[in-house]
Design a protein around this motif. Structure first.
Motif, PDB file in Angstrom:
ATOM      1  N   ALA A   9     -26.271  32.214 -45.484  1.00 50.38           N
ATOM      2  CA  ALA A   9     -27.004  32.545 -44.266  1.00 50.38           C
ATOM      3  C   ALA A   9     -28.083  31.512 -43.986  1.00 50.38           C
ATOM      4  N   GLN A  10     -28.815  31.112 -45.034  1.00 47.90           N
ATOM      5  CA  GLN A  10     -29.883  30.138 -44.839  1.00 47.90           C
ATOM      6  C   GLN A  10     -29.316  28.785 -44.431  1.00 47.90           C
ATOM      7  N   ALA A  11     -28.196  28.384 -45.031  1.00 53.69           N
ATOM      8  CA  ALA A  11     -27.583  27.106 -44.664  1.00 53.69           C
ATOM      9  C   ALA A  11     -27.153  27.112 -43.203  1.00 53.69           C
ATOM     10  N   ALA A  12     -26.633  28.244 -42.731  1.00 52.97           N
ATOM     11  CA  ALA A  12     -26.212  28.340 -41.332  1.00 52.97           C
ATOM     12  C   ALA A  12     -27.416  28.271 -40.397  1.00 52.97           C
ATOM     13  N   ALA A  51     -36.301  26.377 -39.465  1.00 53.61           N
ATOM     14  CA  ALA A  51     -35.498  27.558 -39.800  1.00 53.61           C
ATOM     15  C   ALA A  51     -36.349  28.698 -40.334  1.00 53.61           C
ATOM     16  N   LYS A  52     -37.613  28.758 -39.882  1.00 55.39           N
ATOM     17  CA  LYS A  52     -38.488  29.852 -40.261  1.00 55.39           C
ATOM     18  C   LYS A  52     -38.350  31.038 -39.307  1.00 55.39           C
ATOM     19  N   THR A  53     -38.053  30.730 -38.045  1.00 54.42           N
ATOM     20  CA  THR A  53     -37.881  31.763 -37.027  1.00 54.42           C
ATOM     21  C   THR A  53     -36.544  31.542 -36.333  1.00 54.42           C
ATOM     22  N   ALA A  79     -23.409  29.867 -32.807  1.00 47.18           N
ATOM     23  CA  ALA A  79     -23.684  29.521 -34.197  1.00 47.18           C
ATOM     24  C   ALA A  79     -24.904  30.280 -34.730  1.00 47.18           C
ATOM     25  N   SER A  80     -25.926  30.428 -33.893  1.00 51.24           N
ATOM     26  CA  SER A  80     -27.139  31.144 -34.307  1.00 51.24           C
ATOM     27  C   SER A  80     -26.860  32.618 -34.539  1.00 51.24           C
ATOM     28  N   LEU A  81     -26.112  33.235 -33.630  1.00 50.24           N
ATOM     29  CA  LEU A  81     -25.781  34.650 -33.792  1.00 50.24           C
ATOM     30  C   LEU A  81     -24.938  34.870 -35.041  1.00 50.24           C
ATOM     31  N   THR A 246     -19.045  33.355 -45.968  1.00 43.90           N
ATOM     32  CA  THR A 246     -17.753  32.808 -45.538  1.00 43.90           C
ATOM     33  C   THR A 246     -17.596  31.342 -45.912  1.00 43.90           C
ATOM     34  N   GLN A 247     -18.667  30.710 -46.384  1.00 46.51           N
ATOM     35  CA  GLN A 247     -18.594  29.302 -46.766  1.00 46.51           C
ATOM     36  C   GLN A 247     -17.605  29.158 -47.915  1.00 46.51           C
TER      37      GLN A 247
END
Length: 283
Positions: A9-12, A51-53, A79-81, A246-247
């Motif tokens: 999730a963080q990588a995305a 990527a903090k917010t 991509a954000s969603l 999913t990665q």
């Protein structure tokens, strides 16, 4: 190697943030200039770029418009969603009730051919009795401070679990022996749950493995509860949230971990003996 269930999730999120930063720089805008064009504080720009917010769809549209690249907005919004759907708080997922949460899995279950499930502390949902499920979901509702519709949710969970009797699906489930000992509900509830494990574990489509507490050689330490749906999706259950992975490299890591855990489990008569031992311990 420790598994980090939130890293996908963080990588995305960071990928979206990096693309937005690149768009700003390509447009020749500073952080402050972009913020002025978007009519927000420059600190918000920095939070989004780091990527903090997570940006809202409106934020992304305004950003791309300010950088004269409106055609990029649609893909970035998608991509954000997707990134935000990877990590979802239970409170948010259950805001419409626990019954609705159970029903949300039905389509995924029906479309999955091979289920791989590992649980260190709980009977997997697919093998839960209604009484055990009711006790568990009621506890979850109280902990999360959400409406308690555990009665209806437990019925829905048992209903969706009928997939184990439908053709076209296989289920490989591995649990730690402690799962048989952690009592949820009253003694009768737990006895009924353990009795059902004896029945469900004998189904042709189900492989139920139990890792003995006294296993002399652990090749892998106990992990968080996780489900693998075919070879494409891993769902990890944390106390506060569900993480969807999913990665491919991370899915492969979970598959490797599952195989190592599965190799330590006992099956068939040996597994039944452990369940019977747990039933005897209730009396």
């Amino acid at each position: 190697m420790p598994i980090s269930p939130s890293s996908s999730a963080q990588a995305a999120r960071e990928s979206v943030a990096g693309q937005l930063r690149a768009i700003r720089k390509d447009a020749g805008l500073t952080v402050v200039e972009l913020a002025r064009r978007c009519d927000w504080h420059h600190a918000k720009t920095s939070r989004i770029e780091n990527a903090k917010t997570p940006p809202s769809p409106t934020d992304i549209r305004r950003w791309c418009q300010a950088c004269r690249t409106p055609e990029r907005a649609a893909d970035l919004i998608a991509a954000s969603l997707n990134a935000e759907s990877m990590y979802t708080e239970w409170r948010r997922r259950a805001r419409m009730g626990l019954r609705q949460l159970q029903d949300s899995y039905v389509q995924l279950f029906r479309s999955t051919s091979l289920f791989r499930i590992y649980s260190p502390t709980l009977v997997p949902g697919l093998l839960q009795t209604e009484g055990y499920s009711r006790a568990l979901l009621g506890s979850n509702a109280r902990l999360l401070g959400i409406p308690d519709d555990a009665e209806e949710a437990a019925t829905a969970r048992v209903e969706r679990s009928k997939v184990i009797h439908e053709p076209g699906h296989r289920f490989v489930l591995v649990v730690e022996e402690g799962v048989l000992r952690y009592q949820l509900g009253g003694q009768d509830t737990m006895a009924a749950q353990l009795g059902y494990l004896l029945t469900a574990g004998a189904l042709p489509s189900v492989s139920l493995g139990i890792i003995p507490s006294s296993s002399p050689q652990r090749v892998l330490w106990p992990q968080e509860l996780f489900h693998v749906y075919d070879d494409s999706l891993v769902s990890v259950e944390l106390l506060s949230a569900q993480v969807n992975i999913t990665q491919p490299s991370e899915v492969a890591l979970y598959l490797e971990a599952f195989e190592q855990l599965r190799s330590m489990a006992v099956y068939g008569a040996d597994a039944r003996a452990l369940i019977l031992k747990a039933i005897e311990a209730l009396h």
